[in-house]
Design a protein around this motif. Structure first.
Motif, PDB file in Angstrom:
ATOM      1  N   GLY A 109       4.239  13.300  15.951  1.00  0.00           N
ATOM      2  CA  GLY A 109       2.816  13.469  15.719  1.00  0.00           C
ATOM      3  C   GLY A 109       2.626  13.742  14.240  1.00  0.00           C
ATOM      4  O   GLY A 109       3.294  14.624  13.690  1.00  0.00           O
ATOM      5  N   TYR A 110       1.762  12.971  13.586  1.00  0.00           N
ATOM      6  CA  TYR A 110       1.671  13.085  12.131  1.00  0.00           C
ATOM      7  C   TYR A 110       0.318  12.624  11.600  1.00  0.00           C
ATOM      8  O   TYR A 110      -0.319  11.737  12.145  1.00  0.00           O
ATOM      9  N   ASP A 111      -0.099  13.284  10.508  1.00  0.00           N
ATOM     10  CA  ASP A 111      -1.260  12.830   9.748  1.00  0.00           C
ATOM     11  C   ASP A 111      -0.796  11.683   8.864  1.00  0.00           C
ATOM     12  O   ASP A 111       0.335  11.686   8.367  1.00  0.00           O
ATOM     13  N   ILE A 112      -1.675  10.713   8.658  1.00  0.00           N
ATOM     14  CA  ILE A 112      -1.322   9.559   7.831  1.00  0.00           C
ATOM     15  C   ILE A 112      -2.399   9.323   6.774  1.00  0.00           C
ATOM     16  O   ILE A 112      -3.586   9.468   7.050  1.00  0.00           O
ATOM     17  N   GLU A 113      -1.947   8.999   5.564  1.00  0.00           N
ATOM     18  CA  GLU A 113      -2.834   8.683   4.448  1.00  0.00           C
ATOM     19  C   GLU A 113      -2.371   7.383   3.811  1.00  0.00           C
ATOM     20  O   GLU A 113      -1.176   7.121   3.732  1.00  0.00           O
ATOM     21  N   MET A 114      -3.307   6.569   3.382  1.00  0.00           N
ATOM     22  CA  MET A 114      -2.996   5.379   2.591  1.00  0.00           C
ATOM     23  C   MET A 114      -3.750   5.516   1.284  1.00  0.00           C
ATOM     24  O   MET A 114      -4.949   5.787   1.290  1.00  0.00           O
ATOM     25  N   GLY A 115      -3.005   5.344   0.191  1.00  0.00           N
ATOM     26  CA  GLY A 115      -3.591   5.637  -1.098  1.00  0.00           C
ATOM     27  C   GLY A 115      -3.886   7.129  -1.117  1.00  0.00           C
ATOM     28  O   GLY A 115      -3.027   7.937  -0.829  1.00  0.00           O
ATOM     29  N   SER A 116      -5.116   7.501  -1.354  1.00  0.00           N
ATOM     30  CA  SER A 116      -5.490   8.916  -1.316  1.00  0.00           C
ATOM     31  C   SER A 116      -6.438   9.214  -0.152  1.00  0.00           C
ATOM     32  O   SER A 116      -7.022  10.284  -0.076  1.00  0.00           O
ATOM     33  N   LYS A 117      -6.585   8.253   0.771  1.00  0.00           N
ATOM     34  CA  LYS A 117      -7.527   8.407   1.883  1.00  0.00           C
ATOM     35  C   LYS A 117      -6.798   8.752   3.179  1.00  0.00           C
ATOM     36  O   LYS A 117      -5.876   8.050   3.592  1.00  0.00           O
ATOM     37  N   LYS A 118      -7.217   9.840   3.815  1.00  0.00           N
ATOM     38  CA  LYS A 118      -6.663  10.211   5.103  1.00  0.00           C
ATOM     39  C   LYS A 118      -7.214   9.268   6.164  1.00  0.00           C
ATOM     40  O   LYS A 118      -8.423   9.089   6.285  1.00  0.00           O
ATOM     41  N   LEU A 155       0.844  -1.182   0.000  1.00  0.00           N
ATOM     42  CA  LEU A 155       0.000   0.000   0.000  1.00  0.00           C
ATOM     43  C   LEU A 155       0.886   1.241   0.000  1.00  0.00           C
ATOM     44  O   LEU A 155       1.916   1.273   0.669  1.00  0.00           O
ATOM     45  N   GLU A 156       0.459   2.245  -0.736  1.00  0.00           N
ATOM     46  CA  GLU A 156       1.157   3.517  -0.703  1.00  0.00           C
ATOM     47  C   GLU A 156       0.771   4.240   0.580  1.00  0.00           C
ATOM     48  O   GLU A 156      -0.398   4.332   0.921  1.00  0.00           O
ATOM     49  N   MET A 157       1.766   4.732   1.313  1.00  0.00           N
ATOM     50  CA  MET A 157       1.505   5.419   2.563  1.00  0.00           C
ATOM     51  C   MET A 157       2.193   6.776   2.539  1.00  0.00           C
ATOM     52  O   MET A 157       3.303   6.904   2.051  1.00  0.00           O
ATOM     53  N   ARG A 158       1.510   7.777   3.098  1.00  0.00           N
ATOM     54  CA  ARG A 158       2.048   9.138   3.103  1.00  0.00           C
ATOM     55  C   ARG A 158       1.856   9.725   4.494  1.00  0.00           C
ATOM     56  O   ARG A 158       0.794   9.535   5.099  1.00  0.00           O
ATOM     57  N   VAL A 159       2.884  10.413   5.002  1.00  0.00           N
ATOM     58  CA  VAL A 159       2.785  11.065   6.304  1.00  0.00           C
ATOM     59  C   VAL A 159       3.106  12.551   6.169  1.00  0.00           C
ATOM     60  O   VAL A 159       3.914  12.953   5.335  1.00  0.00           O
ATOM     61  N   LEU A 160       2.451  13.345   7.017  1.00  0.00           N
ATOM     62  CA  LEU A 160       2.764  14.763   7.152  1.00  0.00           C
ATOM     63  C   LEU A 160       3.016  15.014   8.640  1.00  0.00           C
ATOM     64  O   LEU A 160       2.076  15.134   9.425  1.00  0.00           O
ATOM     65  N   PRO A 161       4.278  15.060   9.030  1.00  0.00           N
ATOM     66  CA  PRO A 161       4.599  15.284  10.443  1.00  0.00           C
ATOM     67  C   PRO A 161       4.223  16.687  10.917  1.00  0.00           C
ATOM     68  O   PRO A 161       4.536  17.676  10.262  1.00  0.00           O
ATOM     69  N   ARG A 162       3.520  16.742  12.024  1.00  0.00           N
ATOM     70  CA  ARG A 162       3.193  18.010  12.673  1.00  0.00           C
ATOM     71  C   ARG A 162       4.124  18.263  13.852  1.00  0.00           C
ATOM     72  O   ARG A 162       4.327  19.404  14.254  1.00  0.00           O
ATOM     73  N   LYS A 163       4.635  17.167  14.451  1.00  0.00           N
ATOM     74  CA  LYS A 163       5.528  17.295  15.609  1.00  0.00           C
ATOM     75  C   LYS A 163       6.677  16.301  15.447  1.00  0.00           C
ATOM     76  O   LYS A 163       6.454  15.117  15.204  1.00  0.00           O
ATOM     77  N   VAL A 164       7.896  16.799  15.585  1.00  0.00           N
ATOM     78  CA  VAL A 164       9.090  15.962  15.606  1.00  0.00           C
ATOM     79  C   VAL A 164       9.942  16.491  16.755  1.00  0.00           C
ATOM     80  O   VAL A 164      10.529  17.560  16.665  1.00  0.00           O
ATOM     81  N   LYS A 165       9.968  15.761  17.858  1.00  0.00           N
ATOM     82  CA  LYS A 165      10.692  16.203  19.051  1.00  0.00           C
ATOM     83  C   LYS A 165      11.637  15.090  19.477  1.00  0.00           C
ATOM     84  O   LYS A 165      11.183  13.986  19.791  1.00  0.00           O
TER      85      LYS A 165
END
Length: 152
Positions: A130-139, A107-117
């Protein structure tokens, strides 16, 4: 400050440690699911980066997989190898796309990190993501991952 790395100057490091991993997933409906794993692992410092390596368990659903984390001054790289394979880079505000490979398929997976500590030194410390995660085009939701390293 959202991102801080405490890097000790000096010698390389290699030792066995106690690793605590706590993951919380929040889906699009606000429902939370949390798991926690406490295991022995290895902790390294080499070439100005800290490395944490541990084996996943049945609890995480990734039995037969080894996870490694590399903490650099501006990002954290998570690698999973074995029964499940994945590489994700966590750099605040930067989308990262990769493949999540299991015996059932990829599966294609995409992350957008909001917090990296990152607060690590030669005696241990923590990584908080802390991060948003999407697989394919679905959040799928928002994930939080906290890794703590302590000397045995």
């Amino acid at each position: 400050m959202k991102f801080m790395v405490v890097f000790s100057e000096g010698m390389d490091l290699s030792k066995e440690v106690l690793v605590t991993v706590k993951g919380t997933q929040t889906n699009e409906f606000g429902e939370k699911d949390t798991i926690e794993l406490v295991t022995r692992g290895n902790y390294y410092y080499k070439n100005n980066s800290y490395y944490i390596v541990y084996n996943e368990s049945r609890l995480s659903g990734l039995e037969g997989t080894t996870t490694s984390l590399k903490a650099e001054p501006d990002r954290v790289t998570l690698n999973r190898m074995g029964a499940a394979e994945m590489k994700q880079i966590f750099q605040e505000g930067v989308h990262n796309q990769g493949m999540y490979v299991t015996s059932c398929g990829s599966l294609e997976m995409r992350v957008l990190p909001r917090k990296v500590k990152v607060l690590l030194d030669h005696s241990g410390g923590s990584i908080d993501l802390g991060y948003d995660i999407e697989m394919g085009s679905k959040k799928l939701g928002y994930n939080e991952l906290s890794i703590t390293v302590k000397e045995l």
